[in-house]
Design an enzyme around this catalytic site. Structure first.
Site, mmCIF file in Angstrom:
data_model
loop_
_atom_site.group_PDB
_atom_site.id
_atom_site.type_symbol
_atom_site.label_atom_id
_atom_site.label_comp_id
_atom_site.label_asym_id
_atom_site.label_seq_id
_atom_site.Cartn_x
_atom_site.Cartn_y
_atom_site.Cartn_z
ATOM 1 N N ALA A 15 0.812 -1.221 0.000
ATOM 2 C CA ALA A 15 0.000 0.000 0.000
ATOM 3 C C ALA A 15 0.848 1.275 0.000
ATOM 4 O O ALA A 15 0.389 2.337 -0.429
ATOM 5 C CB ALA A 15 -0.936 0.002 1.210
ATOM 6 N N GLY A 16 2.073 1.189 0.514
ATOM 7 C CA GLY A 16 2.943 2.369 0.570
ATOM 8 C C GLY A 16 3.152 2.893 1.974
ATOM 9 O O GLY A 16 3.463 4.079 2.172
ATOM 10 N N THR A 18 5.529 2.333 4.383
ATOM 11 C CA THR A 18 6.878 2.792 4.746
ATOM 12 C C THR A 18 7.226 4.090 4.038
ATOM 13 O O THR A 18 7.828 4.997 4.626
ATOM 14 C CB THR A 18 7.921 1.714 4.415
ATOM 15 O OG1 THR A 18 7.568 0.497 5.089
ATOM 16 C CG2 THR A 18 9.312 2.139 4.869
ATOM 17 N N TYR A 47 7.852 -19.300 2.662
ATOM 18 C CA TYR A 47 7.280 -19.320 1.324
ATOM 19 C C TYR A 47 7.507 -20.655 0.620
ATOM 20 O O TYR A 47 6.783 -21.015 -0.304
ATOM 21 C CB TYR A 47 7.824 -18.159 0.488
ATOM 22 C CG TYR A 47 7.124 -16.848 0.814
ATOM 23 C CD1 TYR A 47 5.838 -16.596 0.355
ATOM 24 C CD2 TYR A 47 7.731 -15.880 1.606
ATOM 25 C CE1 TYR A 47 5.172 -15.426 0.671
ATOM 26 C CE2 TYR A 47 7.081 -14.699 1.923
ATOM 27 C CZ TYR A 47 5.805 -14.482 1.448
ATOM 28 O OH TYR A 47 5.145 -13.318 1.773
ATOM 29 N N ASP A 86 5.480 2.702 10.610
ATOM 30 C CA ASP A 86 4.869 2.174 9.387
ATOM 31 C C ASP A 86 4.075 0.895 9.660
ATOM 32 O O ASP A 86 3.830 0.113 8.742
ATOM 33 C CB ASP A 86 5.913 1.958 8.285
ATOM 34 C CG ASP A 86 6.921 0.863 8.601
ATOM 35 O OD1 ASP A 86 6.896 0.333 9.736
ATOM 36 O OD2 ASP A 86 7.742 0.543 7.722
#
Length: 207
Positions: A15-16, A18, A47, A86
């Site tokens: 989403a932005g 940081t 992962y 953040d």
């Protein structure tokens, strides 16, 4: 109880958060707290084998952020120094609910409650709302290898989870103020006017 303003920037992966937290830190002279992601030693293993390494992954994030916020309180908030972060520690629970199940999830919830009950809570949350296409574009642009093959359905679930969490913050007692940003239409990196509007809204909580 916080002795100085504590602003948390939140939103789904990509989403932005940081970027915006860093910009606000510079613009408003706020101490910056950034989450550690790539340093998690269990990320690659997770992962590759999610069921095998999910608990270790989530516990590392929780313990790391617990220490960060404990230090933030001692170094900044208790010395009347405003902070922008953040992340909100609640994000740990959002992700754990998606990666853990059964007894592991039960254990995690108990540990989470014990660790976070006396941590500093944000006075205001900046929530970057973004759709799946926007998130995928930004994830691709920042180029973290372990994120490139991320399951789209998983991201969609996170979007819904964040919406539910933000609603919960607004309805809590007392409610936490939320500054909402439309990440699909408002690009605070490109548009100085958009960023300045966000910064002006934040100013109201730190002055």
């Amino acid at each position: 109880m916080n002795t100085a303003p504590f602003i948390a920037v939140e939103g789904p992966i990509g989403a932005g958060k940081t970027t915006l937290a860093s910009m606000l830190s510079e613009k408003l002279s706020l101490s910056l707290v950034k989450e550690i992601v790539e340093e998690n030693p269990f990320l690659d293993k997770f992962y590759d084998e999610k069921d095998e390494w999910s608990f270790q992954l989530e516990m590392f994030f929780l313990c790391n952020r617990y220490k960060q916020l404990e230090d933030t309180e001692k170094k900044y908030l208790h010395h009347h120094m405003p902070v922008v972060s953040d992340y909100h520690i609640y994000k740990n629970l959002i992700f754990a609910e998606r990666t853990l199940e059964g007894k592991k999830l039960e254990k995690y919830r108990k540990i989470y409650q014990l660790l976070t009950e006396d941590l500093p809570k944000p006075n205001v949350i900046i929530y970057i709302r973004a759709s799946l296409p926007t998130l995928l574009e930004r994830i691709k642009k920042r180029g973290r290898p372990f994120e490139q093959e991320m399951d789209k359905q998983y991201l969609e679930q996170l979007i819904n989870d964040y919406e539910a969490a933000i609603k919960q913050f607004k309805e809590s007692d007392p409610p936490i103020p939320v500054i909402e940003i439309n990440g699909d239409q408002e690009d605070f990196v490109i548009s100085e006017a958009v960023f300045n509007r966000i910064a002006d809204q934040v100013k109201e909580y730190i002055e």
